[in-house]
Design an enzyme around this catalytic site. Structure first.
Site, PDB file in Angstrom:
ATOM      1  N   LYS A 187       0.838  -1.206   0.000  1.00 11.04           N
ATOM      2  CA  LYS A 187       0.000   0.000   0.000  1.00 11.04           C
ATOM      3  C   LYS A 187       0.871   1.253   0.000  1.00 11.04           C
ATOM      4  O   LYS A 187       0.654   2.171  -0.806  1.00 11.04           O
ATOM      5  CB  LYS A 187      -0.888   0.016   1.246  1.00 11.04           C
ATOM      6  CG  LYS A 187      -1.574   1.365   1.524  1.00 11.04           C
ATOM      7  CD  LYS A 187      -2.456   1.340   2.754  1.00 11.04           C
ATOM      8  CE  LYS A 187      -1.719   1.658   4.009  1.00 11.04           C
ATOM      9  NZ  LYS A 187      -1.498   3.106   4.239  1.00 11.04           N
ATOM     10  N   ASN A 188       1.862   1.296   0.858  1.00 12.14           N
ATOM     11  CA  ASN A 188       2.641   2.525   1.013  1.00 12.14           C
ATOM     12  C   ASN A 188       3.691   2.717  -0.068  1.00 12.14           C
ATOM     13  O   ASN A 188       4.380   3.740  -0.090  1.00 12.14           O
ATOM     14  CB  ASN A 188       3.270   2.566   2.409  1.00 12.14           C
ATOM     15  CG  ASN A 188       2.210   2.687   3.483  1.00 12.14           C
ATOM     16  OD1 ASN A 188       1.065   3.027   3.188  1.00 12.14           O
ATOM     17  ND2 ASN A 188       2.571   2.378   4.716  1.00 12.14           N
TER      18      ASN A 188
ATOM     19  N   ARG B  59      -4.246   9.383   4.146  1.00  3.74           N
ATOM     20  CA  ARG B  59      -3.061  10.234   4.287  1.00  3.74           C
ATOM     21  C   ARG B  59      -2.388  10.413   2.933  1.00  3.74           C
ATOM     22  O   ARG B  59      -1.755  11.420   2.663  1.00  3.74           O
ATOM     23  CB  ARG B  59      -2.099   9.581   5.291  1.00  3.74           C
ATOM     24  CG  ARG B  59      -0.768  10.264   5.473  1.00  3.74           C
ATOM     25  CD  ARG B  59      -0.853  11.525   6.265  1.00  3.74           C
ATOM     26  NE  ARG B  59       0.477  12.112   6.478  1.00  3.74           N
ATOM     27  CZ  ARG B  59       0.695  13.214   7.195  1.00  3.74           C
ATOM     28  NH1 ARG B  59      -0.308  13.866   7.734  1.00  3.74           N
ATOM     29  NH2 ARG B  59       1.916  13.695   7.354  1.00  3.74           N
TER      30      ARG B  59
ATOM     31  N   ARG C 145      -0.257  14.162  12.807  1.00  3.93           N
ATOM     32  CA  ARG C 145       0.049  14.011  11.362  1.00  3.93           C
ATOM     33  C   ARG C 145       0.279  15.387  10.705  1.00  3.93           C
ATOM     34  O   ARG C 145      -0.335  15.720   9.684  1.00  3.93           O
ATOM     35  CB  ARG C 145      -1.053  13.246  10.627  1.00  3.93           C
ATOM     36  CG  ARG C 145      -1.546  11.970  11.235  1.00  3.93           C
ATOM     37  CD  ARG C 145      -0.557  10.844  11.391  1.00  3.93           C
ATOM     38  NE  ARG C 145       0.007  10.276  10.209  1.00  3.93           N
ATOM     39  CZ  ARG C 145      -0.518   9.252   9.521  1.00  3.93           C
ATOM     40  NH1 ARG C 145      -1.693   8.788   9.869  1.00  3.93           N
ATOM     41  NH2 ARG C 145       0.107   8.740   8.466  1.00  3.93           N
ATOM     42  N   PRO C 146       1.106  16.262  11.265  1.00  3.70           N
ATOM     43  CA  PRO C 146       1.331  17.565  10.627  1.00  3.70           C
ATOM     44  C   PRO C 146       2.002  17.403   9.269  1.00  3.70           C
ATOM     45  O   PRO C 146       2.480  16.319   8.919  1.00  3.70           O
ATOM     46  CB  PRO C 146       2.262  18.282  11.608  1.00  3.70           C
ATOM     47  CG  PRO C 146       2.956  17.203  12.345  1.00  3.70           C
ATOM     48  CD  PRO C 146       1.967  16.067  12.446  1.00  3.70           C
TER      49      PRO C 146
ATOM     50  N   ASP D 116       4.272  20.052   8.226  1.00 11.13           N
ATOM     51  CA  ASP D 116       5.185  21.206   8.222  1.00 11.13           C
ATOM     52  C   ASP D 116       6.457  20.958   7.419  1.00 11.13           C
ATOM     53  O   ASP D 116       6.994  21.866   6.778  1.00 11.13           O
ATOM     54  CB  ASP D 116       5.535  21.603   9.660  1.00 11.13           C
ATOM     55  CG  ASP D 116       6.231  20.473  10.407  1.00 11.13           C
ATOM     56  OD1 ASP D 116       5.583  19.438  10.634  1.00 11.13           O
ATOM     57  OD2 ASP D 116       7.440  20.602  10.711  1.00 11.13           O
TER      58      ASP D 116
ATOM     59  N   ASP E 207       4.709   0.750  12.163  1.00  9.31           N
ATOM     60  CA  ASP E 207       3.496   0.083  11.668  1.00  9.31           C
ATOM     61  C   ASP E 207       3.376  -1.336  12.196  1.00  9.31           C
ATOM     62  O   ASP E 207       2.328  -1.966  12.040  1.00  9.31           O
ATOM     63  CB  ASP E 207       3.471   0.055  10.136  1.00  9.31           C
ATOM     64  CG  ASP E 207       3.198   1.430   9.548  1.00  9.31           C
ATOM     65  OD1 ASP E 207       3.226   1.557   8.312  1.00  9.31           O
ATOM     66  OD2 ASP E 207       3.001   2.372  10.325  1.00  9.31           O
TER      67      ASP E 207
END
Ligand code: EPZ
Length: 412
Positions: A21-22, A90, A119-120, A122, A299
């Site tokens: 998935k990632n 995400r 989950r920023p 920046d 994870d």
């Protein structure tokens, strides 16, 4: 959707890991960078992928998903991403860099993802600004302009920020050097695909990467196996006992997880498969501290905590990557009789026998961990809100059932 689970059945047989998935999500984001067809095989048919395809369609791309292969073609022209779709995963945030590079702008209302922390973004924003883009944060994230080249050091090796900045840089003819990059296998595959598209990339798979981009063309790629899924089935077999071979996996991609398991279970490693044998009786794991790759993957933290909950002895887990990835699952494991105490980022687990209970999943990996615990528990369990699991695990119920698990999906 919920799962009804009967615990205490050993698992035996073979299971094949699906595509990662990632890995596929950033590759789909990269397909925005060219109008030519991109073809990805070994793609998992999971909710996050389906939603990412809807987002690509919203930009104007054409997508086709058949028998594990995805083709993306056409021109991305709309860079205002729909809020409702972005909120589902995400991975929506990964479109910022490629849409900026392709269309000169991108508006991301708010990305979604597991409720495991703030989950920023920046680092994504700071990096895009450092490389020449204008970025405002009035309503979500709105960036425009172009990448002018240069050098940027990430304050921490963020996977998503590395992937976004790689995509933003890939269309820039001036060199971009990124320092303190994430080095996960999924990031390395993105670098390989960007190079196949025509970008020149040095330092692939390392923490310092230089990209010389330009006009990018289409290509095809096979998505790497999902290392988290692979580890999930290994951990579940370890917890309930049995002998399971996970096929089509890359042992070295499991980082520090595999050495930890080798210390407790009989593990045989093949070129592209791993076999585990467990009698369901094993010692606690001592001290585990999550870290970026190749350290212990965050994870796998919740799944390992479920495994530790049925060990004989003590395990301490420190979650360094996300500020809220321990508490919920600890409370649910406690409903099953687990002896688990969480203080801040540290969980202390004394293994014990678990009993069936009604528990609730709150996120993707946490949900899989509750299934692991329920399969190891004595008696019947119900895992509510199991839809979270379907975001990242293809054919989860079928794969476990084929191994001998007593698991059945019901509508809640
Ligand atoms: C990716 O999330 C994965 N998701 C996550 O997997 C994984 O847990 C994570 O990487 C770490 O490996 C996808 O690839 C879609 P990060 P990402 O940016 O990119 C902080 C799953 O279950 N941070 O590496 O969001 C952040 O808060 C999911 O499949 C900032 O502070 O992770 C976190 O504490 C869960 N500012 C840490 O860095 C930023 O701008 C790591 O985040 C970005 C991140």
């Amino acid at each position: 959707m919920d799962y009804l689970i009967g615990g205490g059945h050993r698992l035996n047989g073979e299971v094949t890991a699906s595509g990662c998935k990632n890995a596929v999500l950033p590759l789909l984001a990269a397909s925005v960078l060219t109008d030519e067809p991109m073809v990805f095989c070994n793609c998992p048919d999971i909710a996050d992928v389906r939603n990412m395809l809807l987002l690509l369609q919203a930009t104007g791309k054409h997508t086709d998903f058949c028998d594990g292969s995805i083709t993306v073609s056409g021109k991305a022209s709309n860079n205002l991403l729909p809020a409702a779709l972005c909120a589902r995963l995400r991975g929506s945030g990964l479109l910022l860099g490629s849409l900026l590079a392709k269309t000169g702008g991108a508006s991301l209302p708010q990305s979604g993802g597991c409720a495991i922390g703030d989950r920023p973004m920046d680092i994504h924003i700071d990096g895009l600004r450092a490389l020449g883009a204008e970025v405002s944060e009035r309503k979500g994230i709105c960036c425009r302009g172009s990448i002018a080249g240069g050098r940027y050091r990430l304050r921490m090796p963020s996977v998503g920020a590395t992937e976004n900045l790689l995509c933003a840089a890939a269309a820039c003819v001036h060199p971009v050097t990124l320092e303190n990059c994430a080095v996960e296998p999924e990031v390395e595959q993105l670098q390989q695909v960007l190079q196949s598209m025509g970008a020149e990339i040095t330092g692939m798979g390392t923490s310092t990467v230089t990209v010389r981009g330009g006009r990018l063309h289409g290509c095809s790629a096979e998505v790497i196996p999902d290392r988290i899924e692979c580890a999930t089935y290994l951990a579940t077999c370890a917890a309930v006992g049995g002998k399971v071979t996970v096929k089509r996996c890359v042992p070295r991609h499991l980082g520090a997880f595999l050495p930890l398991m080798k210390g407790r279970f009989h593990i045989e490693e093949g070129q592209d498969c791993i076999t585990i044998c467990s009698d369901g009786v094993f010692e606690g794991f001592g001290y585990i501290s999550t870290a970026p790759y190749p350290g212990f993957h965050t994870d796998l933290q919740q799944i390992t905590a479920a495994l530790a909950a049925v060990a004989c002895g003590k395990t301490v887990i420190v979650e360094n990557m996300f500020e809220n990835r321990l508490t919920h699952n600890a409370s649910q494991l406690a409903l099953m009789g687990a002896n688990i105490t969480v203080r801040g980022r540290r969980a202390e687990i004394f293994g014990s026998k678990l009993h069936g209970a009604c528990v609730t999943a709150a996120d993707l990996r946490g949900g899989a961990a509750l299934v692991t615990a329920a399969l190891a528990a004595k008696g019947q369990s119900r895992v509510r809100c199991a839809n979270h699991i379907l975001r990242g695990y293809e054919n989860f119920e079928q794969k476990l059932s084929r191994l001998g698990a007593d698991i059945r999906a019901i509508e809640d």
